[in-house]
Enzyme design. Sequence first.
Site, short mmCIF file in Angstrom:
data_model
loop_
_atom_site.label_atom_id
_atom_site.label_comp_id
_atom_site.label_asym_id
_atom_site.label_seq_id
_atom_site.Cartn_x
_atom_site.Cartn_y
_atom_site.Cartn_z
N CYS A 1 39.80 40.00 31.69
CA CYS A 1 41.22 40.69 31.31
C CYS A 1 40.95 41.70 30.03
O CYS A 1 41.14 40.56 29.14
CB CYS A 1 42.12 40.27 32.07
SG CYS A 1 42.90 38.90 30.78
N ASP B 1 42.06 39.11 27.63
CA ASP B 1 41.37 38.26 26.69
C ASP B 1 39.95 39.03 25.66
O ASP B 1 40.38 38.99 24.79
CB ASP B 1 40.10 38.41 27.63
CG ASP B 1 40.39 37.00 28.24
OD1 ASP B 1 41.34 36.15 28.59
OD2 ASP B 1 39.44 37.54 29.74
N CYS C 1 43.62 36.12 35.58
CA CYS C 1 43.06 37.97 35.16
C CYS C 1 42.89 39.03 35.79
O CYS C 1 42.79 40.33 35.54
CB CYS C 1 41.82 37.35 34.45
SG CYS C 1 41.76 35.92 33.54
#
Length: 216
Positions: free
Chosen positions: A97, A100, A160
């Site tokens: 995602c 991240d 995500c």
Amino acid sequence: MTSAHHDLGDRLISPNTTGMDPALWVPLLRLLATGEPVELGNLAQAAGRTLEQTRQALAAPPETEYDQQGRIIGQGLTLRPTRHRFTLDGDELYTWCALDTLIFPALLERSATIESTSPTSGSTIRVTANPTGVTTVDPATAVVSLVNPEDLSSIRSSFCNQVHYFASPADALPWLDEHPDGEVLPVRDAYRLAVEMTTTMLEQLAPSDPQAHGCC
């Protein structure tokens, strides 16, 4: 950051919520950052656990990625292509995602070049980030979407897959229409949330993990 953001950050790094144990996840990310599949034995050694303990911990989050040889190739950071390209020192990796991509520079203590595409317009968003901040955002209007689902046990599916880069707040409007409980943040605000999560995670690891702030 608002109290809702603090709550989301706390939930995302809690193994009770996601099944992802930071004491295993951090060494795994550092091994995946080499750009190679991770042997279970190497992860066990890096985390200071037995093979059986490592297998059990990896089974808790249901979406860990493996190759045909049973080696780990993804858990947040992945060797499989996604919408979010994450380049470290010339090594092309990917993430599950957009958030991240902002967590990992601080967690890995390395600079990264990020390239992602808007799911609504297909526009390309480029970001560079290092352990202390975001250095460039192109376009400057880019934002990151966030959701705070009740159930995070399958974190990739529930969280995500809804956390994207958009070229601008206007670019994100179709996504917001479909996700009335979602929101978008400027990239640098999303980075601050990411750093807060990283700092909390590493502080929790420090008493039991003398290598928490160094390479495994």
